[in-house]
Design a protein around this motif. Structure first.
Motif, PDB file in Angstrom:
ATOM      1  N   THR A  59       1.214  -1.228  -0.008  1.00 57.55           N
ATOM      2  CA  THR A  59       0.274   0.239   0.348  1.00 57.55           C
ATOM      3  C   THR A  59       0.832   1.117   0.137  1.00 57.55           C
ATOM      4  OG1 THR A  59      -1.726  -1.532   1.065  1.00 57.55           O
ATOM      5  CG2 THR A  59      -2.028   1.223   0.965  1.00 57.55           C
ATOM      6  N   ALA A  60       2.109   1.440   0.624  1.00 59.92           N
ATOM      7  CA  ALA A  60       3.152   2.298   1.103  1.00 59.92           C
ATOM      8  C   ALA A  60       3.680   2.890  -0.639  1.00 59.92           C
ATOM      9  CB  ALA A  60       3.774   1.765   2.262  1.00 59.92           C
ATOM     10  N   GLY A  61       4.217   1.669  -1.167  1.00 59.54           N
ATOM     11  CA  GLY A  61       4.561   1.167  -2.495  1.00 59.54           C
ATOM     12  C   GLY A  61       3.822   2.232  -3.505  1.00 59.54           C
ATOM     13  N   LEU A  62       2.533   1.408  -3.734  1.00 62.38           N
ATOM     14  CA  LEU A  62       1.388   2.265  -4.163  1.00 62.38           C
ATOM     15  C   LEU A  62       0.836   4.204  -4.660  1.00 62.38           C
ATOM     16  CD1 LEU A  62      -1.268  -1.101  -4.392  1.00 62.38           C
ATOM     17  CD2 LEU A  62       0.305  -0.001  -6.869  1.00 62.38           C
ATOM     18  N   HIS A  63       1.087   3.850  -2.891  1.00 66.36           N
ATOM     19  CA  HIS A  63       0.659   5.613  -2.348  1.00 66.36           C
ATOM     20  C   HIS A  63       2.160   5.913  -2.831  1.00 66.36           C
ATOM     21  CE1 HIS A  63       0.696   8.915   0.717  1.00 66.36           C
ATOM     22  NE2 HIS A  63      -0.112   9.194  -0.370  1.00 66.36           N
ATOM     23  N   LEU A  64       2.838   5.681  -2.755  1.00 63.20           N
ATOM     24  CA  LEU A  64       4.313   6.353  -3.294  1.00 63.20           C
ATOM     25  C   LEU A  64       4.686   6.407  -4.664  1.00 63.20           C
ATOM     26  CD1 LEU A  64       7.703   5.005  -1.331  1.00 63.20           C
ATOM     27  CD2 LEU A  64       6.340   7.209  -0.667  1.00 63.20           C
ATOM     28  N   SER A  65       4.268   5.339  -5.420  1.00 57.95           N
ATOM     29  CA  SER A  65       4.060   5.544  -7.034  1.00 57.95           C
ATOM     30  C   SER A  65       3.359   7.011  -7.543  1.00 57.95           C
ATOM     31  CB  SER A  65       3.672   4.033  -7.328  1.00 57.95           C
ATOM     32  OG  SER A  65       4.135   2.697  -6.848  1.00 57.95           O
ATOM     33  N   LYS A 215      13.469   9.796  -7.137  1.00 58.44           N
ATOM     34  CA  LYS A 215      12.034  10.068  -6.618  1.00 58.44           C
ATOM     35  C   LYS A 215      11.978   9.869  -5.221  1.00 58.44           C
ATOM     36  CE  LYS A 215       8.956  13.575  -7.091  1.00 58.44           C
ATOM     37  NZ  LYS A 215       9.145  14.959  -6.966  1.00 58.44           N
ATOM     38  N   LEU A 216      11.692   8.114  -5.564  1.00 55.41           N
ATOM     39  CA  LEU A 216      10.600   6.805  -4.420  1.00 55.41           C
ATOM     40  C   LEU A 216      12.132   6.856  -3.354  1.00 55.41           C
ATOM     41  CD1 LEU A 216       9.574   4.569  -7.134  1.00 55.41           C
ATOM     42  CD2 LEU A 216       8.480   5.533  -5.302  1.00 55.41           C
ATOM     43  N   GLN A 217      13.152   7.337  -3.320  1.00 56.65           N
ATOM     44  CA  GLN A 217      13.861   6.691  -2.684  1.00 56.65           C
ATOM     45  C   GLN A 217      13.977   8.361  -1.964  1.00 56.65           C
ATOM     46  OE1 GLN A 217      17.694   6.456  -4.732  1.00 56.65           O
ATOM     47  NE2 GLN A 217      17.755   4.265  -3.629  1.00 56.65           N
ATOM     48  N   LEU A 218      13.928   9.027  -2.127  1.00 56.45           N
ATOM     49  CA  LEU A 218      13.844  10.562  -1.155  1.00 56.45           C
ATOM     50  C   LEU A 218      12.181  10.829  -0.649  1.00 56.45           C
ATOM     51  CD1 LEU A 218      14.679  13.204  -1.112  1.00 56.45           C
ATOM     52  CD2 LEU A 218      13.201  14.298  -2.540  1.00 56.45           C
ATOM     53  N   HIS A 222      10.785  10.549   3.878  1.00 56.74           N
ATOM     54  CA  HIS A 222      10.467  11.873   5.352  1.00 56.74           C
ATOM     55  C   HIS A 222      10.771  12.651   3.792  1.00 56.74           C
ATOM     56  CE1 HIS A 222      10.195   9.721   8.349  1.00 56.74           C
ATOM     57  NE2 HIS A 222      11.289   9.395   8.605  1.00 56.74           N
ATOM     58  N   GLY A 223      11.251  12.726   2.707  1.00 57.15           N
ATOM     59  CA  GLY A 223      12.057  13.502   1.857  1.00 57.15           C
ATOM     60  C   GLY A 223      13.263  14.169   2.416  1.00 57.15           C
ATOM     61  N   ILE A 224      14.309  13.514   2.965  1.00 53.32           N
ATOM     62  CA  ILE A 224      15.126  14.122   3.604  1.00 53.32           C
ATOM     63  C   ILE A 224      15.896  13.739   3.001  1.00 53.32           C
ATOM     64  CG2 ILE A 224      16.745  13.183   5.946  1.00 53.32           C
ATOM     65  CD1 ILE A 224      14.520  14.726   7.363  1.00 53.32           C
ATOM     66  N   THR A 225      17.132  14.314   2.396  1.00 52.61           N
ATOM     67  CA  THR A 225      18.316  13.146   2.043  1.00 52.61           C
ATOM     68  C   THR A 225      20.007  14.178   2.087  1.00 52.61           C
ATOM     69  OG1 THR A 225      19.572  12.657  -0.408  1.00 52.61           O
ATOM     70  CG2 THR A 225      18.203  14.832  -0.215  1.00 52.61           C
ATOM     71  N   GLY A 244       7.895  14.090   2.097  1.00 54.19           N
ATOM     72  CA  GLY A 244       7.498  12.898   2.099  1.00 54.19           C
ATOM     73  C   GLY A 244       7.355  12.278   2.903  1.00 54.19           C
ATOM     74  N   TYR A 245       7.651  10.453   3.704  1.00 53.62           N
ATOM     75  CA  TYR A 245       6.706   9.739   4.561  1.00 53.62           C
ATOM     76  C   TYR A 245       8.165   8.581   5.186  1.00 53.62           C
ATOM     77  CZ  TYR A 245       2.865  10.905   1.415  1.00 53.62           C
ATOM     78  OH  TYR A 245       2.642  12.367   0.710  1.00 53.62           O
ATOM     79  N   ASN A 246       7.588   7.698   5.899  1.00 51.89           N
ATOM     80  CA  ASN A 246       8.922   7.339   6.450  1.00 51.89           C
ATOM     81  C   ASN A 246       7.894   5.602   6.390  1.00 51.89           C
ATOM     82  OD1 ASN A 246       9.844   5.330   8.110  1.00 51.89           O
ATOM     83  ND2 ASN A 246       9.545   5.895   9.627  1.00 51.89           N
ATOM     84  N   TYR A 247       7.959   5.243   4.885  1.00 55.02           N
ATOM     85  CA  TYR A 247       7.893   3.845   4.373  1.00 55.02           C
ATOM     86  C   TYR A 247       9.294   2.939   4.292  1.00 55.02           C
ATOM     87  CZ  TYR A 247       3.458   5.711   3.097  1.00 55.02           C
ATOM     88  OH  TYR A 247       2.023   6.400   3.302  1.00 55.02           O
ATOM     89  N   ARG A 248       9.926   3.001   5.019  1.00 49.88           N
ATOM     90  CA  ARG A 248      11.113   2.245   5.438  1.00 49.88           C
ATOM     91  C   ARG A 248      10.834   0.463   5.219  1.00 49.88           C
ATOM     92  NH1 ARG A 248      14.037   6.589   7.916  1.00 49.88           N
ATOM     93  NH2 ARG A 248      14.132   5.560  10.066  1.00 49.88           N
ATOM     94  N   LEU A 249      11.595   0.260   5.634  1.00 47.97           N
ATOM     95  CA  LEU A 249      11.143  -1.613   5.154  1.00 47.97           C
ATOM     96  C   LEU A 249      13.065  -1.521   6.052  1.00 47.97           C
ATOM     97  CD1 LEU A 249       9.568  -4.336   5.207  1.00 47.97           C
ATOM     98  CD2 LEU A 249      11.005  -4.886   3.090  1.00 47.97           C
TER      99      LEU A 249
END
Length: 383
Positions: A59-65, A215-218, A222-225, A244-249
């Motif tokens: 779901t996070a993957g779809l949202h980020l996409s 873009k996905l990595q960012l 959180h949009g942090i880089t 951004g979001y916290n969608y890490r695995l």
């Protein structure tokens, strides 16, 4: 068989999986460590894509996409009503409008023809994207959908959550594996326990487009880089460049994902052997998902259609066979009805829902267990 529970799907965790997880638990990194990239590289190689981004769930993957593609408020995106709610919800997360096109009554996939008719019924530029789903593990013909998308200036996300290891043969005779990025802009996979590759929770996005990958990595973190910063105060410094979001695995989940992935080739072969037994047992008696020529189904599910579906569902449960229904059409869920989708004209999807039931399908399903399931289905069928 009498007291043995047979679910519709289940994970299989062996000693190799356990050792991999324990090894990570005793390492320096539980998250944001080396296992993430190792899993991403293994997965990209497996499906034949250039890039892969591990995320907390599909779901996070779809949202980020949809976010990475710049989908915004009031953008209109077409998908299928026969899928898990997340496929449509991701469009709502960014304020977009979901438009449903009907399914093909034999493959149960988003109908190319109905999608084309829907797009052509509106002015040019009315729609922004399409999210077809490799439902039950059967690949969508993305070559066809790509041509349609290009003709109308649309992006294409493949919801491949059911289909790691599936492929179709394109017009040049080449095998196109689900998620290889040759046709879809982005593809999304799920690592929920009932899926092919179990991480507990987890997902992966694959793409061949470097700009989308970055873009996905960012957005995933959180949009942090620390890349391409406007200024730099020292080694500790970072910038939040986007919301951004916290969608890490985690590394723990990725360690499990790596060993699970290594067994998927064999797992999909076993799923197809199970499918063949079901087909032999039901041929000319009970309808099941069609397999077009040149398509290889990864078989997350084996779906049949029956009259008196509720009766069969209860009959199987009475014998500890926990079949499942995939899915209630999304436009009939209360949230979507409340926002005006309830009256959508989706006859094939609604007819399918009245009759569909998913039988047990997983690589460790034993022959005796499957024959027991088949016998109980036929017992009900012959009444």
């Amino acid at each position: 068989m009498k007291n043995k529970i047979i679910p519709y799907g289940r994970q299989h965790i062996d000693e190799q999986d356990i050792a991999a997880v324990v090894g990570t638990l005793t390492s320096d990194f539980l998250t944001q460590g080396p296992k993430i990239q190792e899993f991403e590289k293994s997965f990209a190689d497996y499906v034949g894509a250039k890039y892969a981004v591990a995320v907390s769930n599909a779901t996070a993957g779809l949202h980020l996409s949809v976010a990475a593609l710049g989908t915004k408020k009031h953008d209109r995106v077409i998908t299928t009503p026969i899928t898990f709610a997340a496929t449509a919800n991701c469009i709502r997360y960014v304020g977009g409008e979901v438009w449903f096109a009907d399914i093909d009554p034999d493959t149960y996939l988003l109908s190319y023809q109905k999608t084309k008719e829907l797009i052509e019924s509106k002015p040019k530029g009315y729609f922004n994207g399409i999210i077809p789903v490799d439902f039950a593990g059967l690949p969508v013909d993305l070559e066809q959908f790509r041509e349609l998308a290009d003709e109308h200036g649309l992006w294409l996300i493949e919801d491949a959550c059911h289909a790691p290891g599936g492929y179709f043969v394109d017009s040049t005779g080449k095998k196109q594996f689900c998620g290889n990025g040759n046709y879809a802009d982005l593809s999304v996979f799920s690592f929920h326990p009932v899926k092919h590759i179990a991480c507990g929770e987890g997902g992966m996005i694959t793409t061949n487009k470097e700009e989308l990958y970055q873009k996905l990595q960012l957005l995933r973190t959180h949009g942090i880089t620390k890349q391409n910063m406007e200024e730099n105060h020292g080694g500790w410094y970072y910038e939040m460049q986007e919301l951004g979001y916290n969608y890490r695995l985690t590394d723990v989940q990725c360690a499990l994902g790596i060993t699970q992935l290594s067994k998927n080739h064999e797992g999909v072969k076993k799923r197809n052997l199970i499918s063949q037994k079901y087909q032999q047992a039901f041929r000319d008696m009970i309808k099941y998902q069609d397999l077009p020529e040149g398509f290889y189904n990864a078989h997350h599910l084996f779906v049949i259609e029956v009259e008196n579906r509720l009766d069969l569902y209860e009959h199987l449960r009475a014998h500890n066979i926990f079949a499942q229904i995939h899915y209630i059409p999304i436009h009939k869920l209360p949230y979507y009805k409340q926002i005006g989708y309830g009256e959508a004209d989706l006859k094939s999807a609604e007819a399918y829902y009245k009759r569909c039931i998913s039988l047990p399908m997983y690589p460790t399903l034993e022959h005796e267990e499957q024959m027991f399931v088949i016998n109980k289905v036929l017992e009900h069928h012959h009444g």
